[in-house]
Enzyme design. Structure first.
Site, PDB file in Angstrom:
ATOM      1  N   TYR A 360       0.852  -1.184   0.000  1.00 55.51           N
ATOM      2  CA  TYR A 360       0.000   0.000   0.000  1.00 55.51           C
ATOM      3  C   TYR A 360       0.895   1.243   0.000  1.00 55.51           C
ATOM      4  CZ  TYR A 360      -4.231   2.694   1.437  1.00 55.51           C
ATOM      5  OH  TYR A 360      -5.302   3.571   1.501  1.00 55.51           O
ATOM      6  N   CYS A 361       0.687   2.133  -0.972  1.00 54.80           N
ATOM      7  CA  CYS A 361       1.371   3.424  -1.032  1.00 54.80           C
ATOM      8  C   CYS A 361       2.892   3.223  -1.030  1.00 54.80           C
ATOM      9  CB  CYS A 361       0.894   4.311   0.112  1.00 54.80           C
ATOM     10  SG  CYS A 361       1.434   6.029   0.011  1.00 54.80           S
ATOM     11  N   VAL A 362       3.640   3.859  -0.120  1.00 58.36           N
ATOM     12  CA  VAL A 362       5.100   3.760  -0.142  1.00 58.36           C
ATOM     13  C   VAL A 362       5.583   2.341   0.109  1.00 58.36           C
ATOM     14  CG1 VAL A 362       5.462   6.163   0.496  1.00 58.36           C
ATOM     15  CG2 VAL A 362       5.272   4.434   2.283  1.00 58.36           C
ATOM     16  N   GLY A 364       4.110  -0.147  -1.174  1.00 60.03           N
ATOM     17  CA  GLY A 364       3.994  -0.730  -2.500  1.00 60.03           C
ATOM     18  C   GLY A 364       5.202  -0.391  -3.353  1.00 60.03           C
ATOM     19  N   PHE A 389      -1.807  -1.232  -3.894  1.00 60.78           N
ATOM     20  CA  PHE A 389      -2.834  -0.239  -3.574  1.00 60.78           C
ATOM     21  C   PHE A 389      -2.213   1.152  -3.734  1.00 60.78           C
ATOM     22  CE2 PHE A 389      -5.110  -3.118  -0.197  1.00 60.78           C
ATOM     23  CZ  PHE A 389      -5.517  -3.969  -1.205  1.00 60.78           C
TER      24      PHE A 389
END
Length: 629
Positions: A360-362, A364, A389
């Site tokens: 998710y986000c960073v 990811g 994500f």
């Protein structure tokens, strides 16, 4: 020699704001004794009102003096930890570069201003051509939707002039063709942020709603507002929701589970199965370390974790430790190594050759690098699939956060470091600034000017539950990824002794982006498809960075778009041929997960954490790390 309160205020922006509010309240209260005159029939009621006003004035003055003496300002003139004065330094370069109109533009401003003033100050219902005396306002804004902004011509004139000037200044910045486009966007963002701060809605003396509340409450709203303001200054952070409404493990992050592994950087949570059989391939979720993991486990109705468990997945969650002085040397390699360690631990624990992963986000972004490292080492088969994500690997179109990534801003951020980490409150302020009207000024008005009680809202509680960041790695992240965009340049970065080449990542990938995401724009997330190999499924979800992800099927909210064409060259092409589906994209994802490997096993043994005598657990979920500050 100790400073006087006036000296303190002169050297401190927040102190000046507090003293100004106290003096303004004192001036406002001063004429009130004249309300009760000898012989008035309503003298007892007026005297009672006077007493209430006087009590509240005294309370305001006392709070201000006590704050100056015991909390806010030391003899050195420095504020407490989380000093908001430092926030101004981060944007000093912007304020020095804000544009000024040329003479011709100024003339146009004056002409339009004169027309506006003349139209709004005409007697209502006489010569303005309106029916029933209603003012015909040329500009609308939800900050001024209350009828009181239109009922009095002076307030109509005030907010309409403000909107006109904001519009003109932003248009002027847009026309600065001689300025580098990136710098122009930065100036535009800074100008918008300053304009939002200067809204007449944000000041008690120019907000009719606030003035009405003061009169109705006999000054009580000012007292409550001051209490809220002082409390927030003490903790160095704006409060959005009732701070006592939520407790981790009780009404947040309640999905049952156990911490099954722990390192100085993370805890690994395994959730209890809720089905008799589970998919053989387990799932590991890597949340961003700039936030608490429980955004994916807010409550039973919103929890992605619980929903995934109920779909028959063995779910593991990484809970990152909030940085402290012991993590001053932590860099990207450590987070990549941590992801690999979590993958290997789950594989060994459940005796599985591979795992599904979510980043998710960073986290990811880091997962992408982790996969590249595994690919370089010939170990990519440890991962069955990867889901992203709202994650980015190519930062060339990374949106509004790029406004903070030039050399001057990076140097300003570095100045915020202490003991090897950056206080999470600064990052929270930065993200709040991206939506200043919604996440800053709306609450300034509600909390400080109107003195309203806080509401209980789990998402806003999570948003304010900040984490500290390792300063060394945070600087590298901003420079190497956001500024220099090295991750998509094969071999320009390395981790754990091997070069990173995203082109070698060849495995099934599910990529989710948010249509209205302002932190990781969909155009930026799309670029993952241009850097990976292997089969990929791209999903564009309605809403943004949080609501686009946390959208349980039962809520029946938003929508998502899928384009089944395998030959798509851009997000624009994807949109043109995409089919819209109502509701949550989660069911599409679990169907995709099952298509990778549908084999099921009994939910027994170590699939149930702590069920056996030899399976010793560290502690119940959500664990200690998510509670550390």
């Amino acid at each position: 020699m100790a400073k006087t309160s006036s000296d303190e205020a002169a050297g401190n922006p927040f102190a000046a704001m507090l003293e100004a509010q106290a003096r303004w309240a004192e001036m406002m209260f001063a004429p009130l004794p004249q309300l009760a005159k000898d012989g008035d029939a309503d003298a007892p009621a007026a005297l009672s009102d006077m007493q209430k006003w006087a009590e509240n004035a005294t309370r305001l003055q006392t709070m201000w003096l006590e704050f100056c003496q015991s909390h806010a300002i030391e003899a050195t003139g420095e504020m407490m930890a989380g000093d908001p004065a430092k926030w101004f330094a981060m944007f000093e370069t912007w304020t020095q570069q804000l544009p000024f109109a040329d003479p011709a533009e100024q003339q146009r401003w004056w002409a339009e201003s004169a027309q506006l003033w003349q139209a709004l100050m005409l007697p209502q219902g006489e010569d303005d051509g309106s029916e029933g005396g209603a003012l015909d306002l040329p500009r609308e804004d939800r900050r001024f939707a209350d009828p009181r902004w239109r009922e009095q011509p002076v307030y109509a004139l005030l907010h309409q002039t403000y909107l006109m000037l904001t519009e003109r200044v932003l248009a002027m910045v847009e026309k600065m063709d001689q300025v580098d486009p990136a710098k122009r966007e930065q100036l535009k963002f800074a100008t918008q942020a300053m304009a939002e701060a200067l809204s007449p809605a944000n000041f008690a003396a120019t907000n009719p709603i606030v003035l009405d509340r003061i009169m109705e409450s006999r000054g009580e709203s000012l007292v409550k507002g001051m209490e809220n303001l002082l409390r927030d200054i003490q903790k160095g952070q704006l409060t959005h929701t009732d701070p006592d409404a939520f407790v981790l493990g009780e009404n947040l992050a309640t999905t049952p589970g156990k911490v099954v592994h722990e390192t100085p950087l993370f805890q690994l949570i395994q959730y209890n199965p809720s089905t008799e059989k589970v998919l053989g391939v387990p799932l590991i979720i890597f949340p961003p370390w700039i936030n608490r993991f429980y955004i994916l486990d807010l409550n039973e109705k919103k929890s992605f974790v619980k929903w995934a468990v109920d779909q028959g997945l063995s779910v593991f969650m990484v809970s990152w430790k909030s940085a402290d002085a012991s993590m001053k040397d932590v860099v990207w390699d450590d987070y990549i190594a941590a992801q690999i360690e979590a993958i290997d631990h789950v594989r060994k624990r459940l005796r599985q050759s591979a795992v599904h992963t979510i980043g998710y986000c960073v986290a990811g972004t880091t997962l992408a690098a982790t996969l590249a490292v595994l690919a370089e080492k010939g170990e990519l088969d440890k991962v069955k699939s990867a889901t992203f994500f709202t994650a980015q690997v190519d930062f060339s179109e990374a949106g509004e956060l790029l406004h903070f990534i030039d050399d001057q801003q990076i140097a300003a951020i570095k100045s915020l470091e202490r003991d090897g980490f950056i206080d999470g409150r600064y990052m929270a302020a930065t993200f709040n600034l991206l939506r200043g009207n919604d996440l800053i000024w709306n609450y300034v008005v509600r909390n400080y000017l109107l003195g309203e009680d806080y509401t209980a809202f789990d998402l806003l509680h999570w948003n304010g539950d900040v984490t500290n960041l390792p300063a060394r790695w945070h600087q590298q992240y901003l420079q190497q990824l956001y500024r220099d965009n090295l991750l998509v340049k094969p071999g320009r970065l390395e981790a754990l002794g091997v070069p990173i080449d995203l082109g070698k990542v060849d495995l099934p990938t599910y990529i989710q982006a948010g249509k209205d995401d302002h932190i990781a724009p969909a155009t930026s997330v799309w670029k993952i498809t241009e850097n990976f190999g292997g089969p990929m499924r791209f999903v564009l979800a309605g809403s943004g960075h949080i609501a686009g992800v946390v959208n349980p099927p039962a809520a029946n909210k938003y929508q998502y778009w899928i384009n089944e064409d395998e030959d798509i060259g851009s997000l624009a092409e994807f949109r043109e041929g995409a089919t819209e589906h109502p509701g949550s994209w989660w069911p599409d994802w679990i169907e995709w997960i099952r298509s990778q490997d549908a084999k099921e096993v009994a939910a027994s043994g170590k699939r149930k954490p702590g069920s056996g005598k030899t399976d010793k657990m560290i502690e119940p979920a959500p664990g200690r790390y998510v509670k550390s500050r």
